[in-house]
Scaffold this active site. Structure first.
Site, PDB file in Angstrom:
ATOM      1  N   ARG A  45       0.967  -0.827  -0.166  1.00 45.92           N
ATOM      2  CA  ARG A  45      -0.025  -0.335   0.124  1.00 45.92           C
ATOM      3  C   ARG A  45       0.584   1.086   0.033  1.00 45.92           C
ATOM      4  O   ARG A  45       1.983   1.279   0.490  1.00 45.92           O
ATOM      5  CB  ARG A  45      -1.207  -0.023   0.599  1.00 45.92           C
ATOM      6  CG  ARG A  45      -0.474  -0.480   2.303  1.00 45.92           C
ATOM      7  CD  ARG A  45       0.672   0.013   2.925  1.00 45.92           C
ATOM      8  NE  ARG A  45       0.213   1.503   3.315  1.00 45.92           N
ATOM      9  CZ  ARG A  45       0.847   2.512   3.590  1.00 45.92           C
ATOM     10  NH1 ARG A  45       2.433   2.196   3.701  1.00 45.92           N
ATOM     11  NH2 ARG A  45       0.925   3.871   3.737  1.00 45.92           N
ATOM     12  N   GLY A  46       0.121   2.231  -0.359  1.00 49.28           N
ATOM     13  CA  GLY A  46       0.920   3.716  -0.666  1.00 49.28           C
ATOM     14  C   GLY A  46       0.633   4.110  -2.011  1.00 49.28           C
ATOM     15  O   GLY A  46       1.232   3.377  -2.830  1.00 49.28           O
ATOM     16  N   ALA A  47       0.740   5.045  -1.849  1.00 53.68           N
ATOM     17  CA  ALA A  47       0.602   5.399  -3.390  1.00 53.68           C
ATOM     18  C   ALA A  47       1.934   5.087  -4.476  1.00 53.68           C
ATOM     19  O   ALA A  47       1.694   3.842  -5.261  1.00 53.68           O
ATOM     20  CB  ALA A  47       0.439   7.483  -3.292  1.00 53.68           C
ATOM     21  N   ARG A  88      -7.645  -0.441  -6.988  1.00 52.23           N
ATOM     22  CA  ARG A  88      -7.817   0.847  -5.827  1.00 52.23           C
ATOM     23  C   ARG A  88      -8.170   1.766  -6.748  1.00 52.23           C
ATOM     24  O   ARG A  88      -6.958   2.341  -7.439  1.00 52.23           O
ATOM     25  CB  ARG A  88      -6.934   0.646  -5.038  1.00 52.23           C
ATOM     26  CG  ARG A  88      -6.253  -0.690  -3.879  1.00 52.23           C
ATOM     27  CD  ARG A  88      -5.945   0.171  -2.034  1.00 52.23           C
ATOM     28  NE  ARG A  88      -6.386   1.145  -1.729  1.00 52.23           N
ATOM     29  CZ  ARG A  88      -5.792   1.101  -0.728  1.00 52.23           C
ATOM     30  NH1 ARG A  88      -4.110   1.208  -0.505  1.00 52.23           N
ATOM     31  NH2 ARG A  88      -6.459   2.262   0.157  1.00 52.23           N
ATOM     32  N   GLN A 195      -1.498   2.370  10.028  1.00 53.91           N
ATOM     33  CA  GLN A 195      -0.159   2.671   9.296  1.00 53.91           C
ATOM     34  C   GLN A 195       0.761   3.436  10.000  1.00 53.91           C
ATOM     35  O   GLN A 195       1.522   2.855  10.158  1.00 53.91           O
ATOM     36  CB  GLN A 195      -0.889   2.987   7.989  1.00 53.91           C
ATOM     37  CG  GLN A 195      -0.841   2.253   6.654  1.00 53.91           C
ATOM     38  CD  GLN A 195      -2.587   2.664   6.965  1.00 53.91           C
ATOM     39  OE1 GLN A 195      -3.458   3.266   7.993  1.00 53.91           O
ATOM     40  NE2 GLN A 195      -4.016   2.126   5.681  1.00 53.91           N
ATOM     41  N   ASP A 236      -1.497  10.819  -2.210  1.00 54.90           N
ATOM     42  CA  ASP A 236      -2.506   9.893  -2.595  1.00 54.90           C
ATOM     43  C   ASP A 236      -2.655  10.169  -4.421  1.00 54.90           C
ATOM     44  O   ASP A 236      -2.976   9.515  -5.122  1.00 54.90           O
ATOM     45  CB  ASP A 236      -3.736   9.012  -2.307  1.00 54.90           C
ATOM     46  CG  ASP A 236      -2.895   8.055  -1.310  1.00 54.90           C
ATOM     47  OD1 ASP A 236      -2.853   8.627  -0.321  1.00 54.90           O
ATOM     48  OD2 ASP A 236      -2.190   6.852  -1.212  1.00 54.90           O
ATOM     49  N   ASN A 246      -5.341  12.455   0.362  1.00 53.67           N
ATOM     50  CA  ASN A 246      -3.833  11.812   1.553  1.00 53.67           C
ATOM     51  C   ASN A 246      -4.944  10.855   2.187  1.00 53.67           C
ATOM     52  O   ASN A 246      -6.433  11.089   2.573  1.00 53.67           O
ATOM     53  CB  ASN A 246      -2.828  12.701   2.156  1.00 53.67           C
ATOM     54  CG  ASN A 246      -2.065  11.811   2.975  1.00 53.67           C
ATOM     55  OD1 ASN A 246      -1.121  10.541   2.466  1.00 53.67           O
ATOM     56  ND2 ASN A 246      -1.532  11.489   4.024  1.00 53.67           N
ATOM     57  N   LYS A 247      -4.556  10.299   3.189  1.00 59.63           N
ATOM     58  CA  LYS A 247      -5.178   9.330   4.840  1.00 59.63           C
ATOM     59  C   LYS A 247      -6.097   9.872   5.202  1.00 59.63           C
ATOM     60  O   LYS A 247      -5.880  11.242   5.653  1.00 59.63           O
ATOM     61  CB  LYS A 247      -4.459   8.716   4.807  1.00 59.63           C
ATOM     62  CG  LYS A 247      -4.419   8.027   6.755  1.00 59.63           C
ATOM     63  CD  LYS A 247      -5.497   6.656   6.005  1.00 59.63           C
ATOM     64  CE  LYS A 247      -4.797   5.909   4.242  1.00 59.63           C
ATOM     65  NZ  LYS A 247      -5.875   4.749   3.740  1.00 59.63           N
TER      66      LYS A 247
HETATM   67  O1  MRU Z   1      -4.490   3.438   2.308  1.00 58.16           O
HETATM   68  P1  MRU Z   1      -2.999   3.717   2.230  1.00 58.16           P
HETATM   69  O2  MRU Z   1      -2.255   2.393   3.419  1.00 58.16           O
HETATM   70  O3  MRU Z   1      -2.425   3.144   0.782  1.00 58.16           O
HETATM   71  O4  MRU Z   1      -2.969   5.092   1.996  1.00 58.16           O
HETATM   72  C1  MRU Z   1      -1.878   5.327   2.115  1.00 58.16           C
HETATM   73  C2  MRU Z   1      -1.638   6.910   2.506  1.00 58.16           C
HETATM   74  O5  MRU Z   1      -2.539   7.602   2.388  1.00 58.16           O
HETATM   75  C3  MRU Z   1      -0.132   7.742   2.141  1.00 58.16           C
HETATM   76  O6  MRU Z   1      -0.083   8.868   2.659  1.00 58.16           O
HETATM   77  C4  MRU Z   1       0.209   8.066   0.712  1.00 58.16           C
HETATM   78  O7  MRU Z   1      -0.450   7.153  -0.165  1.00 58.16           O
HETATM   79  C5  MRU Z   1       1.708   8.764   0.453  1.00 58.16           C
HETATM   80  S1  MRU Z   1       2.733   7.363   0.217  1.00 58.16           S
HETATM   81  C6  MRU Z   1       3.956   7.843   0.040  1.00 58.16           C
END
Ligand code: MRU
Length: 356
Positions: A45-47, A88, A195, A236, A246-247
């Site tokens: 996970r993470g963009a 996603r 996370q 994201d 973002n999250k």
């Molecule tokens: O749902 P996730 O864990 O994929 O969400 C991730 C985030 O929101 C991160 O902050 C974002 O992707 C930036 S990662 C460099």
């Protein structure tokens, strides 16, 4: 060094982020369906990491493809890209990586099938290598905003685990720490699926970067006590006007930061900026299973029959963002202009044979 995802023996290997921090398990995906599942269930996970996984997954799918005709080979490729695009919805890096793999495929489409397969694998490996270099550059750019003695607040995980390596927001933290700046990080636990507590705290501990875990609702209290000097988070998807998804919980932090005069920074590569979107209102927000809210680590915490709502991201309007740190430099408001300049320079450099 934390290895998030890599190509080995014609398979995709990734650290299982669901198992962290209790176990460090590496999972091997031998077909593209397993990579799609890993993106959907947050094994990865993470963009930026999602984009890299998709690129590698596409290469993997084509490598093990045994179409009898060229037409079948091509159709398989595009069908698979569509499947990845469904994994996603919010992180634009997923769609960016798919487009990049399509461009690579279209460049080699006239060569023989084996050449095309190898070119896709090489492109996917190039994407992860470039991502690490981009994050290091973002670290160099961003650490100028961090002073020795600073307390930095971060939300979710925008670290090595969310990228090819090194991280975006945490890349800046790493760069400042590597330079010998005396910094300390407050880590938001990041409900519903933690996370921050599970991944960011793990990364900070692994590299002995001083950090303290807090629950999400403590940030305002800390800011009021002048215990936070700056906030740095990832993104994201960023719209052309600087609005950033973002999250979930990031938006509230940004408002708190503004109220308390604390600088609020977004760190993200240019591949996270979606110039096709005028504003954050157009960013699709993923809604995940309500069980993530109704449970805590698999244990039910609410009465049976209670309704829940689980948007995975929120959008911070650009007026709350002090600056956006990218590999091309630090963008300041008005973002339409500063971001646009970065893209103009990028295209100019690429046409002259340089890439970021
Ligand atoms: O749902 P996730 O864990 O994929 O969400 C991730 C985030 O929101 C991160 O902050 C974002 O992707 C930036 S990662 C460099």
């Amino acid at each position: 060094m934390i290895r998030t995802i890599y190509w080995e023996n014609d398979s995709v290997v990734m650290i299982d982020q669901k198992a962290l921090p209790l176990e460090e398990i590496y999972m091997t995906c031998r077909n593209y369906g397993e990579v799609i599942t890993a993106i959907k269930d947050l094994t990865i996970r993470g963009a930026p990491a999602i984009g890299i996984a998709a690129a590698m997954g596409i290469a993997l799918g084509m490598l093990h493809q045994s179409a009898v005709s060229r037409e079948e080979f091509d159709n398989y490729f595009y069908r698979m890209c569509d499947e990845f695009a469904q994994a996603r919805p919010t992180a634009v890096n997923l769609f960016w990586a798919i487009e990049r793999m399509k461009r690579c495929f279209e460049n080699v489409v006239t060569s023989d099938v084996n050449n095309a397969k190898r070119a896709l694998v090489e492109e996917a490996i190039r994407i992860v290598d470039e991502d690490i270099a981009i994050n290091r550059q973002m670290g160099i750019n961003g650490k100028t905003l961090v002073n020795s003695g600073d307390n930095i607040l971060t939300h979710c995980n925008a670290g090595a685990l969310a990228t090819g390596g090194y991280g975006t927001a945490l890349g800046i933290v790493r760069a400042a720490h590597e330079e010998g700046k005396d910094i300390h990080v407050f880590v938001d636990e990041t409900r519903p699926i933690l996370q921050g507590a599970r991944l960011t705290a793990w990364e900070m501990k692994k590299e002995s970067i001083p950090a303290t875990l807090i629950t999400d609702n403590m940030a305002g209290f800390l800011m009021k006590q002048h215990k936070i000097n700056l906030v740095i988070v990832g993104a994201d998807r960023i719209a052309a006007n600087g609005d950033a998804a973002n999250k979930i919980g990031t938006y509230s932090l940004a408002i708190l930061a503004k109220e308390h005069g604390v600088p609020f920074y977004i760190a993200a590569p240019l591949s996270t900026i979606d110039m096709a979107l005028q504003s954050g209102d157009e960013i699709p927000i993923e809604e995940r299973d309500n069980a993530e809210v109704l449970q805590f680590h698999g244990v039910r915490i609410a009465p049976e029959g209670v309704a829940a709502y689980n948007p995975a991201f929120d959008v911070t309007p650009h007026c709350y963002i002090t600056a956006i740190i990218t590999e091309a430099g630090i963008a300041r408001p008005p973002y339409e202009e500063s971001i646009n300049l970065f893209f103009k320079d990028k295209f100019k450099n690429e046409n002259q044979g340089e890439t970021y």
